[in-house]
Design an enzyme around this catalytic site. Structure first.
Site, short mmCIF file in Angstrom:
data_model
loop_
_atom_site.label_atom_id
_atom_site.label_comp_id
_atom_site.label_asym_id
_atom_site.label_seq_id
_atom_site.Cartn_x
_atom_site.Cartn_y
_atom_site.Cartn_z
N HIS A 58 -51.68 63.87 -107.87
CA HIS A 58 -52.87 63.10 -107.50
C HIS A 58 -53.24 62.06 -108.55
CE1 HIS A 58 -55.93 62.29 -104.71
NE2 HIS A 58 -56.21 63.52 -104.34
N ASP A 75 -52.26 59.31 -103.42
CA ASP A 75 -53.42 59.87 -102.72
C ASP A 75 -53.01 60.40 -101.36
OD1 ASP A 75 -53.26 57.64 -100.94
OD2 ASP A 75 -54.47 56.44 -102.33
#
Length: 365
Positions: free
Chosen positions: A335, A339
């Protein structure tokens, strides 16, 4: 990942220094002149310094790695324990484990990934094993993987058309190569490579050794394929997938799998991966949570193909239940780099390619 206790670490009843010494040396053996009283006092001093509250994520990391907060020297404000302090302890632990293994004669057992000291064994005795040199590579990479903020995404892929194509290929190749088999895996690998063209950041390495960190997008699609071998889990690499046909990918999967099972992989076969595919479905299971191998930023696990009932509407608008072949693909992504929307787009494009494989122009010979 479980609840965390937000109370300060020193909320537990403290143990007097004399009690610590009794535990360390045995009852009646401690004294104020004992040669080990200084480390004990030092540990007690650290317990006092570490009285600042610990972040819940760090508390979980300490518990997960069986580390006492009192054993960590906090370098943050007011003696607060930081992520770097915990990482330092983990790195020292790995280095100590490696030195112990390198300097210790071992005897291999029936479990290839472990080694134990030769000793008389009685029935029902527990056996203390030491991680082998091969297993240490996974130990180090998975310890490092703890620093990656993973997120997961899973979706279903319909294999009905793909299986029809496989049957046609098998029938057309039967005369020249009766033993030829073509599993869904090479098609999925090729579809992944094509889908990566819509967002090249998935095929990348994250370099955290520089400041600020850099995302290095790789032009070559070198896919590591996790293989369960008699010698433990290995990940040989298929190089330049973007330039290979499905048939060539299938040949590479078969060749590298054979080398892995025979223990004949060389370092060149294991180097340079830019993305990892775990075909866990070949053993069993459907949805898993694969762990990213740094410095890569993503990984996908392929579940077991199975028959499922699906509602389908015919030309007259009437719904029928039909049998379809499906598998689940589960992605893990870093992350810090990717995304959810990016993974969802690439996953959806991969699904469309697999489900419409009959429209590809693929050289299978």
């Amino acid at each position: 990942m479980g609840s965390s206790n937000n109370s300060p670490v020193d909320a537990k009843p403290t143990i007097p220094a004399s009690g610590i010494e009794d535990i360390t040396h045995g009852a009646g053996q401690s004294s104020e002149n004992d040669v080990v009283s200084e480390p004990v006092n030092e540990r007690t001093h650290r317990r006092t310094l570490n009285s600042a509250p610990i972040m819940p994520t760090l508390r979980h990391l300490l518990k997960q790695n069986h580390i006492e907060a009192a054993d960590v020297t906090g370098t943050g404000k007011n003696g607060r324990i930081t992520k770097e302090d915990v990482d330092r302890i983990l790195q020292l632990r790995v280095s100590s484990q490696a030195e112990s293994t390198d300097n210790q004669p071992i005897q291999r057992t029936s479990t290839p990934s472990t080694a134990v000291k030769a000793s008389p064994q009685k029935e029902n005795d527990d056996v203390a094993s030491t991680i082998s040199r091969g297993g240490l590579a996974m130990f180090r990479s998975m310890t490092q993987a703890l620093t990656i903020p993973h997120f997961m995404y899973s979706h279903e892929v319909d294999l009905t058309v793909l299986n029809d194509v496989r049957s046609s290929c098998k029938a057309s190749a039967a005369a020249s190569a009766p033993s030829t088999t073509l599993s869904p895996l090479p098609f999925v690998i090729k579809a992944l490579s094509q889908a990566f063209l819509i967002d090249r950041r998935i095929n990348a390495h994250l370099d955290t050794s520089v400041s600020p960190p850099q995302v290095i997008i790789r032009s070559r699609h070198n896919f590591g394929i996790a293989v369960d071998s008699p010698h433990g889990l290995v990940v040989p690499v298929i190089k330049d997938v973007q330039s290979l046909s499905v048939a060539t990918i299938a040949s590479e999967v078969k060749r590298l799998g054979l080398l892995a099972r025979e223990g004949r992989l060389v370092p060149e076969n294991l180097e340079g991966a830019t993305f990892t595919v775990s075909n866990i479905g070949s053993i069993g299971g459907n949805v898993v949570a694969p762990i990213i191998v740094p410095p890569m930023v993503a990984i996908v696990a392929i579940g077991r193909a199975r028959h499922v009932p699906v509602f389908q509407t015919d030309a007259t608008g009437v719904e029928h239940i039909v049998k379809r072949d499906q598998l689940c693909m589960t992605w893990s992504a870093d992350h810090r780099v990717l995304d959810g929307a990016t993974i969802a787009r690439v996953a959806e494009h991969t699904r469309l390619l697999v489900e419409n494989v009959d429209t590809w122009s693929v050289a299978l010979n």
